[in-house]
Design an enzyme around this catalytic site. Structure first.
Site, mmCIF file in Angstrom:
data_model
loop_
_atom_site.group_PDB
_atom_site.id
_atom_site.type_symbol
_atom_site.label_atom_id
_atom_site.label_comp_id
_atom_site.label_asym_id
_atom_site.label_seq_id
_atom_site.Cartn_x
_atom_site.Cartn_y
_atom_site.Cartn_z
ATOM 1 N N GLU A 144 10.230 0.950 10.291
ATOM 2 C CA GLU A 144 11.238 1.994 10.070
ATOM 3 C C GLU A 144 10.508 3.313 10.277
ATOM 4 O O GLU A 144 9.651 3.684 9.471
ATOM 5 C CB GLU A 144 11.831 1.860 8.658
ATOM 6 N N LYS A 181 0.839 -1.208 0.000
ATOM 7 C CA LYS A 181 0.000 0.000 0.000
ATOM 8 C C LYS A 181 0.870 1.252 0.000
ATOM 9 O O LYS A 181 1.558 1.554 0.972
ATOM 10 C CB LYS A 181 -0.915 0.041 1.227
ATOM 11 N N CYS A 214 13.456 10.693 6.814
ATOM 12 C CA CYS A 214 13.482 10.377 8.248
ATOM 13 C C CYS A 214 14.910 10.430 8.767
ATOM 14 O O CYS A 214 15.145 10.622 9.943
ATOM 15 C CB CYS A 214 12.837 9.029 8.526
ATOM 16 N N GLU A 257 10.478 15.362 15.444
ATOM 17 C CA GLU A 257 10.711 15.292 14.005
ATOM 18 C C GLU A 257 9.803 16.303 13.301
ATOM 19 O O GLU A 257 8.597 16.315 13.515
ATOM 20 C CB GLU A 257 10.386 13.883 13.501
#
Ligand code: ADP
Length: 485
Positions: free
Chosen positions: A264, A190, A298, A395
């Site tokens: 991850e 997906k 990331c 983040e």
């Protein structure tokens, strides 16, 4: 005397990549069992170009019944064809995907930049070639699994459900599909709802490669589609790349089910500059680590730690370099920073930029022109930032850099390790001994020395702490798709 670059006192002639060779259909269905199937609900989502806010295509929204059909197709392909096929044959199909991807690299690069907003320079020189390299690399392993794990019995897991984010749409698909297939698994993938197009082009390419029906299935949709895949009882493995919040949800959902899981997740990478580093090279590395790609990585070097004695020099050179960064049309070959992927993501970035100012840090932004329509953010840096500040700890996923200083090695190790994340880090120094000292003490899955954001299919990638667990890439990446006994 060399002329100093002032803001906006120069202009580059536009150099747009042509779109003529690209075909984007008005509507995409689901790729299930080797065929294009309409979603049972009849629902479609729009995918837009974030640099123009114009719709590129309507894309099917898969519900639980569609996901079930995809998992059934993958199970059938696994039981009847893929798990029975001699390994060298499997390898041949994967090589075929790799070669076709190389042939169509330009088309994929243009579509990637149109759907996701990243500069064509990145998609053309990085995303697509590295995606093809992953298929080549794992194709080579298909008939050598026994050598990867000597004296162990290796067998595939079965059906893998794979969920990927919007920052590297095709590359993440390659990271996930290539090792899964090489190990003999079948796949339901997906893509992210804002960047489904290159995964759908990959489905067309997989048809062209004549992979047996159902070996790779691609279902589009948003979070609910991902959740249906995670919760499907006939999935043997979930591989997820995305936010830490959703990763935690997924971890809870699969607990106790026997499904294998790799995650991850987010990152807040420290980039550490010692006074003995080659400063000009380090400045270029900092720019590459956080601004190219809009900070949509990331592993972006979003925290900068500079040894106190060179802080002023590094910041001065950084600001000077930031003035020459071109923000604009992702398809222009001169563009350094493209469009932010979505209105929502731009809102998040702007929230953090405001927060950084409220927290008392000093902000600097280049004053380049921004296009009228679309989602844009100027490269931004903050100095005088506290270690406890939210812009240091959280983040942001945008072109925003938080800068601090340090005096001793122990201090910088402590600061660098002091976030919930541990995905990647960078060290810039002339001294090999410092590199070895730091790499053994930094708690990050990947550490770059005198470079940043370098990827290779042979190197494992993955995180510590809230950045997730499991490794993708290299021999380690095979282990995630095998039963080893
Ligand atoms: P990002 O912040 O990178 O968009 P997300 O974690 O929200 O990260 O999205 C990454 C991928 O996870 C996307 O494909 C998204 O559709 C999917 N996703 C979002 N919510 C869920 C969920 N509850 N279960 C499974 N997948 C999800």
């Amino acid at each position: 005397m060399a002329k100093r670059i002032k803001d906006n006192d120069w202009k580059l002639v536009p150099a747009p990549e042509s779109k003529d060779h690209v075909r984007i259909d008005a509507e995409y269905k689901l790729f299930i069992g080797g065929k294009w199937v309409a979603p049972k609900s009849g629902k479609y989502l729009d995918t837009i170009n974030p640099s123009s806010e114009q719709r590129l295509a309507r894309v099917a929204e898969a519900d639980a019944a569609d996901v079930d059909a995809a998992v059934k197709a993958a199970r059938k392909a696994y039981d009847t064809v893929w798990s029975k096929m001699p390994a060298p044959e499997r390898g041949k199909y994967i090589y075929r995907i790799a070669r076709l991807l190389q042939e169509k690299a330009r088309e994929f690069a243009v579509v990637e930049s149109m759907d996701g907003g990243k500069p064509i320079r990145e998609s053309r020189d990085f995303d697509i070639p590295v995606a093809a390299a992953h298929f080549f690399y794992y194709a080579g392993w298909a008939d050598k699994l026994q050598y990867a794990f000597p004296a162990r019995n290796v067998s595939p897991l079965g059906v893998a459900g794979q969920i990927i984010p919007w920052n590297f749409p095709l590359l993440m698909a390659a990271w996930k599909i290539a090792p899964a297939l090489a190990c003999g698994n079948t796949v339901v993938l997906k893509p992210a709802e804002t960047t489904p197009l290159t995964a759908l082009l990959l489905a067309e390419l997989i048809q062209e490669a004549e992979l047996p029906d159902g070996v790779v299935n691609i279902v589009t949709g948003a979070g609910a589609t991902g959740a249906a895949l995670v919760n499907h009882p006939d999935i043997n493995k979930i591989a997820f790349t995305g936010s830490t919040a959703v990763g935690k949800l997924i971890q809870r959902s699969v607990a106790g089910t026997g499904k294998k899981l790799t995650l991850e997740l987010g990152g807040k990478a420290p980039n550490i500059i010692f006074a003995d580093a080659t400063i000009d090279q380090a400045v270029e590395g900092i720019i590459n680590g956080i601004y190219f790609n809009q900070g949509h990585v990331c592993c972006a070097g979003s925290r900068l730690y500079v040894e106190e004695s060179v802080h002023d020099e590094v910041v001065r050179k950084l600001k000077h370099r930031m003035k020459s960064l071109v923000v604009g049309d992702p398809l222009d070959k001169n563009t350094d920073i493209g469009a932010i992927n979505s209105r929502e993501q731009l809102g998040t970035i702007n929230k953090y930029i405001k927060l950084g100012q409220q927290e008392g840090a000093d902000m600097y932004q280049s004053s380049c022109d921004l296009p009228g329509k679309g989602f844009w953010c100027r490269p931004t840096l903050f100095t005088n930032v506290a270690q406890s500040a939210r812009i240091t700890q959280e983040e942001i996923f945008g072109p925003v850099l938080a800068i601090q200083t340090f005096r001793t090695v122990d201090e910088v190790i402590q600061k660098a390790n002091n976030t919930p994340y541990g995905l990647s880090a960078g060290v810039w120094t002339d001294k090999g001994s410092k590199i070895f000292n730091l790499t053994s003490k930094l708690r990050a899955g990947v550490i770059w020395a005198n470079t940043f954001n370098k990827f290779d299919p042979t190197s494992p990638f993955g995180g510590y702490k809230e950045s997730g667990y499991g490794r993708e890439g290299g021999v380690h990446g095979l282990g995630a798709y095998l039963n080893l006994s």
